[in-house]
Motif scaffolding. Structure first.
Motif, mmCIF file in Angstrom:
data_model
loop_
_atom_site.group_PDB
_atom_site.id
_atom_site.type_symbol
_atom_site.label_atom_id
_atom_site.label_comp_id
_atom_site.label_asym_id
_atom_site.label_seq_id
_atom_site.Cartn_x
_atom_site.Cartn_y
_atom_site.Cartn_z
ATOM 1 N N LEU A 192 38.178 1.871 84.221
ATOM 2 C CA LEU A 192 38.810 1.825 85.552
ATOM 3 C C LEU A 192 39.512 0.644 85.623
ATOM 4 C CD1 LEU A 192 36.005 2.879 88.272
ATOM 5 C CD2 LEU A 192 37.958 4.414 87.506
ATOM 6 N N PRO A 193 40.740 0.669 86.396
ATOM 7 C CA PRO A 193 41.593 -0.535 86.439
ATOM 8 C C PRO A 193 40.775 -1.697 87.661
ATOM 9 C CG PRO A 193 42.453 1.189 87.871
ATOM 10 C CD PRO A 193 41.604 1.809 86.982
ATOM 11 N N PRO A 194 40.976 -3.143 87.431
ATOM 12 C CA PRO A 194 40.443 -3.789 88.224
ATOM 13 C C PRO A 194 40.866 -3.581 89.846
ATOM 14 C CG PRO A 194 41.351 -5.005 86.170
ATOM 15 C CD PRO A 194 41.961 -3.302 86.484
ATOM 16 N N SER A 195 39.832 -3.818 90.652
ATOM 17 C CA SER A 195 40.248 -3.455 92.043
ATOM 18 C C SER A 195 40.349 -4.967 92.968
ATOM 19 C CB SER A 195 39.464 -2.860 92.469
ATOM 20 O OG SER A 195 38.071 -3.375 92.377
ATOM 21 N N ALA A 196 39.867 -6.177 92.403
ATOM 22 C CA ALA A 196 39.873 -7.594 93.105
ATOM 23 C C ALA A 196 40.257 -8.274 92.308
ATOM 24 C CB ALA A 196 38.330 -7.731 93.533
ATOM 25 N N THR A 243 26.751 -8.666 108.751
ATOM 26 C CA THR A 243 26.563 -9.829 108.905
ATOM 27 C C THR A 243 26.867 -10.859 107.898
ATOM 28 O OG1 THR A 243 25.277 -9.603 110.795
ATOM 29 C CG2 THR A 243 25.036 -11.819 109.569
ATOM 30 N N TRP A 244 26.306 -10.026 106.611
ATOM 31 C CA TRP A 244 26.456 -10.874 105.220
ATOM 32 C C TRP A 244 27.911 -10.761 104.724
ATOM 33 C CZ3 TRP A 244 27.826 -8.249 100.753
ATOM 34 C CH2 TRP A 244 27.647 -6.895 100.833
ATOM 35 N N TRP A 245 28.766 -9.788 105.339
ATOM 36 C CA TRP A 245 30.414 -9.736 104.486
ATOM 37 C C TRP A 245 30.899 -10.991 104.651
ATOM 38 C CZ3 TRP A 245 31.651 -6.202 101.002
ATOM 39 C CH2 TRP A 245 33.029 -6.305 100.485
ATOM 40 N N PRO A 246 31.300 -11.595 105.643
ATOM 41 C CA PRO A 246 32.235 -12.595 105.653
ATOM 42 C C PRO A 246 31.827 -13.940 104.796
ATOM 43 C CG PRO A 246 31.932 -12.009 108.075
ATOM 44 C CD PRO A 246 30.910 -11.179 107.104
ATOM 45 N N PRO A 247 30.534 -14.193 104.564
ATOM 46 C CA PRO A 247 30.121 -15.317 103.738
ATOM 47 C C PRO A 247 30.408 -14.891 102.256
ATOM 48 C CG PRO A 247 28.065 -14.454 104.683
ATOM 49 C CD PRO A 247 29.292 -14.149 105.507
ATOM 50 N N PHE A 248 29.962 -13.525 102.166
ATOM 51 C CA PHE A 248 30.012 -13.094 100.779
ATOM 52 C C PHE A 248 31.871 -13.077 100.356
ATOM 53 C CE2 PHE A 248 31.939 -9.282 98.573
ATOM 54 C CZ PHE A 248 31.405 -9.482 97.051
ATOM 55 N N GLU A 249 32.634 -12.700 101.272
ATOM 56 C CA GLU A 249 33.976 -12.532 101.067
ATOM 57 C C GLU A 249 34.620 -13.896 100.943
ATOM 58 O OE1 GLU A 249 37.669 -10.123 103.033
ATOM 59 O OE2 GLU A 249 36.469 -11.235 104.426
ATOM 60 N N ARG A 250 34.007 -15.200 101.650
ATOM 61 C CA ARG A 250 34.537 -16.376 101.555
ATOM 62 C C ARG A 250 34.124 -17.144 100.304
ATOM 63 N NH1 ARG A 250 31.765 -18.694 105.699
ATOM 64 N NH2 ARG A 250 29.977 -19.235 104.220
ATOM 65 N N PRO A 284 37.333 -16.133 95.651
ATOM 66 C CA PRO A 284 37.570 -16.797 94.484
ATOM 67 C C PRO A 284 37.521 -15.958 93.354
ATOM 68 C CG PRO A 284 35.754 -17.851 95.609
ATOM 69 C CD PRO A 284 36.034 -16.621 96.493
ATOM 70 N N VAL A 285 36.627 -15.095 93.223
ATOM 71 C CA VAL A 285 36.887 -14.012 91.861
ATOM 72 C C VAL A 285 38.122 -13.109 91.666
ATOM 73 C CG1 VAL A 285 34.079 -14.036 91.689
ATOM 74 C CG2 VAL A 285 35.484 -12.133 92.514
ATOM 75 N N THR A 286 38.680 -12.847 93.146
ATOM 76 C CA THR A 286 39.711 -12.239 93.286
ATOM 77 C C THR A 286 40.812 -12.835 92.665
ATOM 78 O OG1 THR A 286 39.019 -10.572 95.080
ATOM 79 C CG2 THR A 286 41.349 -10.850 94.630
ATOM 80 N N ALA A 287 40.897 -14.208 92.804
ATOM 81 C CA ALA A 287 41.815 -15.302 92.336
ATOM 82 C C ALA A 287 41.510 -15.919 91.011
ATOM 83 C CB ALA A 287 41.903 -16.578 93.240
ATOM 84 N N GLY A 288 40.690 -15.233 90.483
ATOM 85 C CA GLY A 288 40.234 -15.421 89.014
ATOM 86 C C GLY A 288 39.498 -16.850 88.745
ATOM 87 N N ARG A 289 38.862 -17.115 89.786
ATOM 88 C CA ARG A 289 38.102 -18.493 89.917
ATOM 89 C C ARG A 289 36.648 -17.900 89.857
ATOM 90 N NH1 ARG A 289 41.486 -19.791 94.050
ATOM 91 N NH2 ARG A 289 39.698 -19.888 95.277
ATOM 92 N N VAL A 325 29.448 -17.563 90.186
ATOM 93 C CA VAL A 325 29.588 -16.035 89.975
ATOM 94 C C VAL A 325 30.985 -16.046 89.393
ATOM 95 C CG1 VAL A 325 29.695 -13.807 91.102
ATOM 96 C CG2 VAL A 325 28.398 -15.776 92.129
ATOM 97 N N PRO A 326 30.804 -15.758 87.940
ATOM 98 C CA PRO A 326 32.100 -15.412 87.399
ATOM 99 C C PRO A 326 32.863 -14.428 87.533
ATOM 100 C CG PRO A 326 30.455 -15.168 85.928
ATOM 101 C CD PRO A 326 29.688 -15.300 87.108
ATOM 102 N N PRO A 327 34.281 -14.721 87.312
ATOM 103 C CA PRO A 327 35.117 -13.344 87.434
ATOM 104 C C PRO A 327 35.088 -12.623 86.288
ATOM 105 C CG PRO A 327 36.511 -15.171 86.946
ATOM 106 C CD PRO A 327 35.090 -15.760 86.969
ATOM 107 N N ALA A 328 33.837 -11.839 85.995
ATOM 108 C CA ALA A 328 33.743 -10.942 84.893
ATOM 109 C C ALA A 328 34.329 -9.712 85.027
ATOM 110 C CB ALA A 328 32.157 -10.554 84.800
ATOM 111 N N PRO A 329 34.258 -8.810 83.941
ATOM 112 C CA PRO A 329 35.011 -7.540 84.263
ATOM 113 C C PRO A 329 34.540 -6.775 85.294
ATOM 114 C CG PRO A 329 34.493 -8.077 81.924
ATOM 115 C CD PRO A 329 33.742 -8.930 82.680
#
Length: 203
Positions: free
Chosen positions: A21-25, A73-80, A85-90, A110-114
Motif C-alpha cells: 500500500l502507499p504510505p498514509s502518514a 482520551t489517548w489520541w491527542p498525546p499519541f498524535e502529538r 513526528p513520524v509523519t514528518a519523517g522524524r 518510535v522510528p518512521p518505519a515502513p
C-alpha cells in the motif's frame, strides 16, 4: 454487511498486502487495529507487527485512559508525540504507561518505519490517517471473560460501563463500517486466522 472471503488469512500474507500500500502518514503506512475490549486486538497486533518486519507497535493502553474517560482520551498525546513526528519523517517519542504500577516507563523512540501498527479502542476512528483499518471482534461473553481474566473480577462493573461507552463511540464513529478487514478474534493466536473483506457498494 455483505462480505467476501478473498482476504489473506495468515499474518505474512496480510503483511505483504499492507506493505504494498502507499504510505498514509508521511513515509509511514499506518495500520489501525480497532475493536471492542477483549476482542483479541492485543493478541493480533503484535503478531502483525512482527510479520511486517518488527515495525513499531503503539497501543491505546500505552497512555493513561481512565475507565470513565472518553475512549479517544489517548489520541491527542499519541498524535502529538508519535504521529506528528513520524509523519514528518522524524522519530516519535513515547513513555508507555504501566497500568499496574500507575507510572510511566522510560522514554522510547518510535522510528518512521515502513509501517506503524496502532492498536486499541479508537485506533481506526474517522480522524486516523490509516492506510488500512482492521476491525477485530468476538462474542461479548468471551470478550468480557478475557477482560476480567486480565484485569480481575473487581473490575467487572467498570468493564461493563466501559463496554457501553466504547459501543457508543463505535456507533457514532461508524468505525466498523469503514474497516478494510474484519477479523474473527476468537482464534487470532493461531498462525492462520479467519478474516473477511467488506464488499462495499460503489459511491
Amino acid at each position: 454487511m455483505p462480505s467476501v472471503t478473498d482476504a489473506p488469512t495468515t499474518y505474512p500474507a496480510l503483511a505483504g498486502l499492507l506493505l504494498a500500500l502507499p504510505p498514509s502518514a508521511g513515509p509511514v503506512r499506518l495500520v489501525a487495529v480497532d475493536g471492542p475490549s477483549g476482542s483479541g486486538k492485543s493478541t493480533f497486533a503484535p503478531r502483525l507487527a512482527a510479520a511486517l518486519g518488527g515495525v513499531p507497535l503503539v497501543r491505546s493502553d500505552d497512555f493513561r485512559v481512565p475507565w470513565d474517560a472518553d475512549p479517544l482520551t489517548w489520541w491527542p498525546p499519541f498524535e502529538r508525540d508519535v504521529l506528528a513526528p513520524v509523519t514528518a519523517g522524524r522519530p516519535g517519542r513515547l513513555r508507555r504507561y504501566d497500568w499496574h504500577r500507575d507510572v510511566y516507563g522510560p522514554p522510547e523512540e518510535v522510528p518512521p518505519a515502513p509501517a506503524l501498527v496502532v492498536e486499541g479502542v479508537g485506533a481506526a476512528w474517522r480522524g486516523c490517517p490509516a492506510a488500512f483499518r482492521i476491525w477485530v471482534d468476538a462474542p461479548r461473553d468471551l470478550r468480557r471473560a478475557r477482560a476480567l481474566q486480565r484485569d480481575g473480577i473487581a473490575y467487572a462493573d467498570a468493564w461493563d460501563e466501559w463496554a457501553g461507552r466504547e459501543a457508543r463511540h463505535f456507533a457514532s464513529d461508524r468505525t466498523r463500517d469503514r474497516a478494510d478487514l474484519l477479523v474473527d478474534g476468537t482464534a487470532v493466536a493461531a498462525p492462520a486466522f479467519h478474516a473477511t473483506r467488506p464488499a462495499r457498494s460503489p459511491s
